[in-house]
Scaffold this motif. Structure first.
Motif, PDB file in Angstrom:
ATOM      1  N   ALA A  22     146.651  25.589 -16.968  1.00 22.81           N
ATOM      2  CA  ALA A  22     145.575  25.630 -17.958  1.00 22.81           C
ATOM      3  C   ALA A  22     145.616  24.569 -18.809  1.00 22.81           C
ATOM      4  O   ALA A  22     146.572  24.064 -19.345  1.00 22.81           O
ATOM      5  CB  ALA A  22     145.544  26.847 -18.584  1.00 22.81           C
ATOM      6  N   ASP A  23     144.292  24.111 -19.127  1.00 22.18           N
ATOM      7  CA  ASP A  23     144.236  23.437 -20.562  1.00 22.18           C
ATOM      8  C   ASP A  23     144.205  24.054 -21.880  1.00 22.18           C
ATOM      9  O   ASP A  23     144.563  23.464 -22.715  1.00 22.18           O
ATOM     10  CB  ASP A  23     142.873  22.601 -20.279  1.00 22.18           C
ATOM     11  CG  ASP A  23     142.796  21.773 -19.102  1.00 22.18           C
ATOM     12  OD1 ASP A  23     143.531  20.723 -18.884  1.00 22.18           O
ATOM     13  OD2 ASP A  23     142.115  22.030 -18.173  1.00 22.18           O
ATOM     14  N   LEU A  24     143.609  25.076 -21.930  1.00 24.67           N
ATOM     15  CA  LEU A  24     143.475  25.863 -23.092  1.00 24.67           C
ATOM     16  C   LEU A  24     143.784  27.409 -22.849  1.00 24.67           C
ATOM     17  O   LEU A  24     142.973  27.954 -21.952  1.00 24.67           O
ATOM     18  CB  LEU A  24     141.784  25.487 -23.626  1.00 24.67           C
ATOM     19  CG  LEU A  24     141.185  26.291 -24.778  1.00 24.67           C
ATOM     20  CD1 LEU A  24     142.094  25.905 -26.085  1.00 24.67           C
ATOM     21  CD2 LEU A  24     139.951  26.100 -25.003  1.00 24.67           C
ATOM     22  N   VAL A  25     144.965  27.885 -23.589  1.00 24.87           N
ATOM     23  CA  VAL A  25     144.982  29.271 -23.604  1.00 24.87           C
ATOM     24  C   VAL A  25     144.793  29.989 -24.735  1.00 24.87           C
ATOM     25  O   VAL A  25     145.478  29.471 -25.879  1.00 24.87           O
ATOM     26  CB  VAL A  25     146.450  29.415 -22.842  1.00 24.87           C
ATOM     27  CG1 VAL A  25     146.617  30.714 -22.666  1.00 24.87           C
ATOM     28  CG2 VAL A  25     146.515  28.711 -21.587  1.00 24.87           C
ATOM     29  N   THR A  26     144.170  31.061 -24.865  1.00 28.02           N
ATOM     30  CA  THR A  26     144.084  31.778 -26.065  1.00 28.02           C
ATOM     31  C   THR A  26     144.674  33.218 -25.724  1.00 28.02           C
ATOM     32  O   THR A  26     144.367  33.850 -24.947  1.00 28.02           O
ATOM     33  CB  THR A  26     142.916  31.747 -26.537  1.00 28.02           C
ATOM     34  OG1 THR A  26     142.161  30.684 -26.841  1.00 28.02           O
ATOM     35  CG2 THR A  26     142.373  32.506 -28.205  1.00 28.02           C
ATOM     36  N   GLU A  27     145.334  33.767 -26.766  1.00 28.16           N
ATOM     37  CA  GLU A  27     145.689  35.158 -26.507  1.00 28.16           C
ATOM     38  C   GLU A  27     144.895  35.933 -27.734  1.00 28.16           C
ATOM     39  O   GLU A  27     145.175  35.764 -28.915  1.00 28.16           O
ATOM     40  CB  GLU A  27     147.202  34.935 -26.868  1.00 28.16           C
ATOM     41  CG  GLU A  27     147.871  36.478 -26.470  1.00 28.16           C
ATOM     42  CD  GLU A  27     149.288  36.620 -26.695  1.00 28.16           C
ATOM     43  OE1 GLU A  27     150.043  36.387 -25.713  1.00 28.16           O
ATOM     44  OE2 GLU A  27     149.860  36.376 -27.837  1.00 28.16           O
ATOM     45  N   MET A  28     144.234  36.959 -27.060  1.00 26.46           N
ATOM     46  CA  MET A  28     143.772  37.940 -28.133  1.00 26.46           C
ATOM     47  C   MET A  28     144.476  38.904 -28.239  1.00 26.46           C
ATOM     48  O   MET A  28     144.992  39.887 -27.422  1.00 26.46           O
ATOM     49  CB  MET A  28     142.271  38.476 -27.536  1.00 26.46           C
ATOM     50  CG  MET A  28     141.380  37.304 -27.659  1.00 26.46           C
ATOM     51  SD  MET A  28     141.388  35.900 -26.563  1.00 26.46           S
ATOM     52  CE  MET A  28     139.573  35.048 -26.828  1.00 26.46           C
ATOM     53  N   ASN A  29     144.950  39.177 -29.712  1.00 25.15           N
ATOM     54  CA  ASN A  29     145.936  40.388 -29.976  1.00 25.15           C
ATOM     55  C   ASN A  29     145.236  41.198 -31.064  1.00 25.15           C
ATOM     56  O   ASN A  29     144.294  40.940 -31.783  1.00 25.15           O
ATOM     57  CB  ASN A  29     147.147  39.805 -30.627  1.00 25.15           C
ATOM     58  CG  ASN A  29     147.909  38.704 -30.158  1.00 25.15           C
ATOM     59  OD1 ASN A  29     148.233  39.261 -28.798  1.00 25.15           O
ATOM     60  ND2 ASN A  29     148.412  37.569 -30.468  1.00 25.15           N
ATOM     61  N   LEU A  30     145.428  42.511 -30.551  1.00 29.71           N
ATOM     62  CA  LEU A  30     144.819  43.645 -31.516  1.00 29.71           C
ATOM     63  C   LEU A  30     145.673  43.785 -32.586  1.00 29.71           C
ATOM     64  O   LEU A  30     146.819  44.011 -32.769  1.00 29.71           O
ATOM     65  CB  LEU A  30     144.927  44.889 -30.588  1.00 29.71           C
ATOM     66  CG  LEU A  30     144.453  46.330 -31.223  1.00 29.71           C
ATOM     67  CD1 LEU A  30     142.786  46.024 -31.095  1.00 29.71           C
ATOM     68  CD2 LEU A  30     144.818  47.298 -30.230  1.00 29.71           C
ATOM     69  N   VAL A  31     144.929  43.613 -34.009  1.00 31.91           N
ATOM     70  CA  VAL A  31     145.469  43.990 -35.293  1.00 31.91           C
ATOM     71  C   VAL A  31     145.293  45.396 -35.415  1.00 31.91           C
ATOM     72  O   VAL A  31     146.196  46.087 -36.182  1.00 31.91           O
ATOM     73  CB  VAL A  31     145.090  42.813 -35.981  1.00 31.91           C
ATOM     74  CG1 VAL A  31     145.625  43.200 -37.681  1.00 31.91           C
ATOM     75  CG2 VAL A  31     145.510  41.606 -35.775  1.00 31.91           C
ATOM     76  N   LYS A  32     144.044  45.803 -35.064  1.00 29.29           N
ATOM     77  CA  LYS A  32     143.663  47.073 -35.712  1.00 29.29           C
ATOM     78  C   LYS A  32     142.403  47.747 -34.742  1.00 29.29           C
ATOM     79  O   LYS A  32     141.559  46.857 -34.271  1.00 29.29           O
ATOM     80  CB  LYS A  32     143.264  46.868 -37.198  1.00 29.29           C
ATOM     81  CG  LYS A  32     142.683  48.377 -37.921  1.00 29.29           C
ATOM     82  CD  LYS A  32     142.391  47.982 -39.376  1.00 29.29           C
ATOM     83  CE  LYS A  32     142.287  49.020 -40.116  1.00 29.29           C
ATOM     84  NZ  LYS A  32     141.651  48.791 -41.468  1.00 29.29           N
ATOM     85  N   HIS A  33     142.463  48.610 -34.383  1.00 28.61           N
ATOM     86  CA  HIS A  33     141.377  49.160 -33.365  1.00 28.61           C
ATOM     87  C   HIS A  33     140.978  50.648 -33.752  1.00 28.61           C
ATOM     88  O   HIS A  33     141.617  51.565 -34.370  1.00 28.61           O
ATOM     89  CB  HIS A  33     141.829  49.466 -31.911  1.00 28.61           C
ATOM     90  CG  HIS A  33     140.959  49.458 -30.840  1.00 28.61           C
ATOM     91  ND1 HIS A  33     139.710  50.468 -30.829  1.00 28.61           N
ATOM     92  CD2 HIS A  33     140.590  48.666 -29.920  1.00 28.61           C
ATOM     93  CE1 HIS A  33     139.025  50.195 -29.894  1.00 28.61           C
ATOM     94  NE2 HIS A  33     139.400  49.032 -29.303  1.00 28.61           N
ATOM     95  N   HIS A  34     139.484  50.601 -33.800  1.00 26.08           N
ATOM     96  CA  HIS A  34     138.706  51.933 -34.224  1.00 26.08           C
ATOM     97  C   HIS A  34     139.080  52.992 -33.327  1.00 26.08           C
ATOM     98  O   HIS A  34     138.797  54.314 -33.801  1.00 26.08           O
ATOM     99  CB  HIS A  34     137.247  51.862 -34.372  1.00 26.08           C
ATOM    100  CG  HIS A  34     136.656  51.178 -33.013  1.00 26.08           C
ATOM    101  ND1 HIS A  34     136.881  49.872 -32.813  1.00 26.08           N
ATOM    102  CD2 HIS A  34     135.955  51.796 -32.256  1.00 26.08           C
ATOM    103  CE1 HIS A  34     136.146  49.604 -31.696  1.00 26.08           C
ATOM    104  NE2 HIS A  34     135.890  50.539 -31.204  1.00 26.08           N
ATOM    105  N   PHE A  35     139.719  53.044 -32.025  1.00 29.14           N
ATOM    106  CA  PHE A  35     139.985  54.235 -31.349  1.00 29.14           C
ATOM    107  C   PHE A  35     140.966  54.997 -32.095  1.00 29.14           C
ATOM    108  O   PHE A  35     140.926  56.098 -31.861  1.00 29.14           O
ATOM    109  CB  PHE A  35     140.495  53.784 -29.898  1.00 29.14           C
ATOM    110  CG  PHE A  35     139.399  53.417 -28.881  1.00 29.14           C
ATOM    111  CD1 PHE A  35     138.063  53.145 -29.411  1.00 29.14           C
ATOM    112  CD2 PHE A  35     139.681  53.027 -27.862  1.00 29.14           C
ATOM    113  CE1 PHE A  35     137.191  52.624 -28.398  1.00 29.14           C
ATOM    114  CE2 PHE A  35     138.917  52.584 -26.800  1.00 29.14           C
ATOM    115  CZ  PHE A  35     137.533  52.636 -27.156  1.00 29.14           C
ATOM    116  N   ALA A  36     141.779  54.191 -32.786  1.00 31.42           N
ATOM    117  CA  ALA A  36     142.757  55.091 -33.300  1.00 31.42           C
ATOM    118  C   ALA A  36     142.179  56.218 -34.357  1.00 31.42           C
ATOM    119  O   ALA A  36     143.051  57.085 -34.804  1.00 31.42           O
ATOM    120  CB  ALA A  36     143.839  54.206 -34.252  1.00 31.42           C
ATOM    121  N   ALA A  37     141.083  56.016 -34.797  1.00 32.51           N
ATOM    122  CA  ALA A  37     140.421  56.801 -35.824  1.00 32.51           C
ATOM    123  C   ALA A  37     139.522  57.534 -35.042  1.00 32.51           C
ATOM    124  O   ALA A  37     138.494  58.179 -35.861  1.00 32.51           O
ATOM    125  CB  ALA A  37     139.780  55.843 -36.974  1.00 32.51           C
ATOM    126  N   GLY A  38     139.465  57.732 -33.881  1.00 36.20           N
ATOM    127  CA  GLY A  38     138.643  58.883 -33.119  1.00 36.20           C
ATOM    128  C   GLY A  38     137.290  58.084 -32.862  1.00 36.20           C
ATOM    129  O   GLY A  38     136.261  58.794 -32.524  1.00 36.20           O
TER     130      GLY A  38
END
Lengths: 202, 202
Positions: free
Chosen positions: B177-193
Motif C-alpha cells: 500500500a501507499d497509504l495505510v490508516t489504522e482506525m482505533n477505538l478510544v471510546k464507544h457508546h455501545f458500552a453505555a447501552g
C-alpha cells in the motif's frame, strides 16, 4: 481431520460467535444523538465525517457543516454535495491554520465567528447532524474556551448528532463524547515523494 | 512578557512552521493512483471510504464499489449516491460475515464472485477510484489467496486509486500500500447501552 469434521468445528465456532453478537446487539436500547470525535495524526478524520454526512443525507436528515480550518472552496466534497441543494448548510469560516496567518488575534476572531455559526445551527431544530470540522485545532490553540464549547455540546438537543474532527482532541472533549476514534498513520505516500492527489486528498 | 512580545514570538514560530510545511509540500512531485488501506478495530474505515468516494464524485471521477461483506441494501450511503446516477457502479456481493452464514464454502464462493467483479472494474479504464469494502475480512479468513490479490492490485492501471477496508489488514497488503490508516477505538457508546443510530451507523 477430515474436511467435514473441520467444517463442523468451524460451524460450531461461528454459531457461538453469532450468539454472542446477537445478544450484544439486543442489549443496546438507548436512542440518542451522539457526540462523535475523530482525532489522531492519521488521514480520514474529516473524510469519515463526509462519509457520515453522505449516510445522513441518504436518511433524509438536514445537515450543518462548519469548517474551523480555512478549507479549500473548491474541494471535491463541496462540489459533490451541491447535488443535495439546501439539505446541507455548509459554512467555511476559518481563516487558515495559525501557521498560515501568523496572526493570533485574527485566528481567534475567525474561530469565534465559526463557533457562533455552530451555535446557530445547533439551535435549528431541522438540523439532525452537525459537523464541526477542525474544531479540535481551534481548541488546541485556545482560540475558543474548551469549557464553553463542551458545555454547549453537552446541552445540545437529544436528537442532534455532532461530529468534531481534528488532531489533538482535548481530554475534556473526549470525556464528554459518546464515540471517539483515533486515526493513526501507519504508512504515508508523502514519504515516497508522492504528492497530494486530486479527488483523493482535495 | 508584554502582549506584543508574545505576539512577535508567536509570529516567528509560525513563520518557521509555515516554511517547513511549504518546503515539504514542494518536495512531493509524483502523481499516481494510490493503494489506500483503512484498517484497525475502530469506526470509520468504510465511512472514510464513502467520504473519499464523495470527494472523487465532486471531481467527476467514475467510481466502482464492491462490498465483500453482505452490506445492508438500504444503507444511507447507497440511497444518497443514487443522486449521482451511473457515476458510481455499486456491487454488494458478500453473503455476510462467516459467523452469520456458518458455511465456509458459501463464503469462499461469495468472495470469489466479489473479487471477479473487482477485477472487471479494475479493467474498466473509465473507473478512477475503486472501493473494495471489507476485502480485508475475506483475506483474513483466507477466502481469497492474498498473493493473487496483492499481485492484481500492484498491476493496476497507474491512474487508478484503490481503497481497501476492513480490520486485520494482512502484512502483505500493508507492504504493497501507499497509504495505510489504522482506525482505533478510544471510546464507544455501545458500552453505555446506546444502540446503533440510523443515519450514523447505517
Amino acid at each position: 481431520m477430515t474436511e467435514s469434521a473441520d467444517d463442523a468445528r468451524h460451524k460450531a465456532k461461528m454459531e457461538n460467535r453469532k450468539a454472542v453478537q446477537d445478544a450484544e446487539v439486543a442489549s443496546k436500547t438507548v436512542e440518542k444523538g451522539l457526540l462523535i470525535v475523530h482525532t489522531g495524526k492519521g488521514k480520514g478524520k474529516s473524510t469519515a465525517a463526509w462519509g457520515l454526512m453522505l449516510r445522513a443525507i441518504g436518511r433524509g436528515f438536514r445537515i450543518g457543516v462548519v469548517q474551523f480550518g480555512k478549507g479549500a472552496w473548491e474541494t471535491g466534497e463541496r462540489k459533490a454535495i451541491a447535488a443535495f441543494g439546501d439539505q446541507v448548510s455548509w459554512h467555511t469560516l476559518g481563516e487558515g491554520f495559525t501557521w498560515e496567518t501568523q496572526d493570533r488575534a485574527r485566528d481567534v476572531a475567525a474561530a469565534e465567528r465559526a463557533w457562533a455559526k455552530a451555535k446557530e445551527l445547533m439551535a435549528d431544530p431541522a438540523i439532525r447532524l452537525l459537523v464541526l470540522d477542525e474544531l479540535n485545532i481551534a481548541l488546541r490553540y485556545d482560540h475558543l474556551p474548551i469549557g464553553d464549547v463542551v458545555a454547549a455540546l453537552a446541552a445540545r438537543r437529544p436528537d442532534l448528532h455532532v461530529v468534531v474532527t481534528g488532531r489533538n482532541a482535548k481530554p475534556e472533549l473526549i470525556e464528554a463524547a459518546d464515540l471517539v476514534t483515533e486515526m493513526n498513520l501507519v504508512k504515508h505516500h508523502f514519504a515516497a515523494g508522492v504528492k497530494a492527489q486530486e479527488g483523493i486528498e482535495y
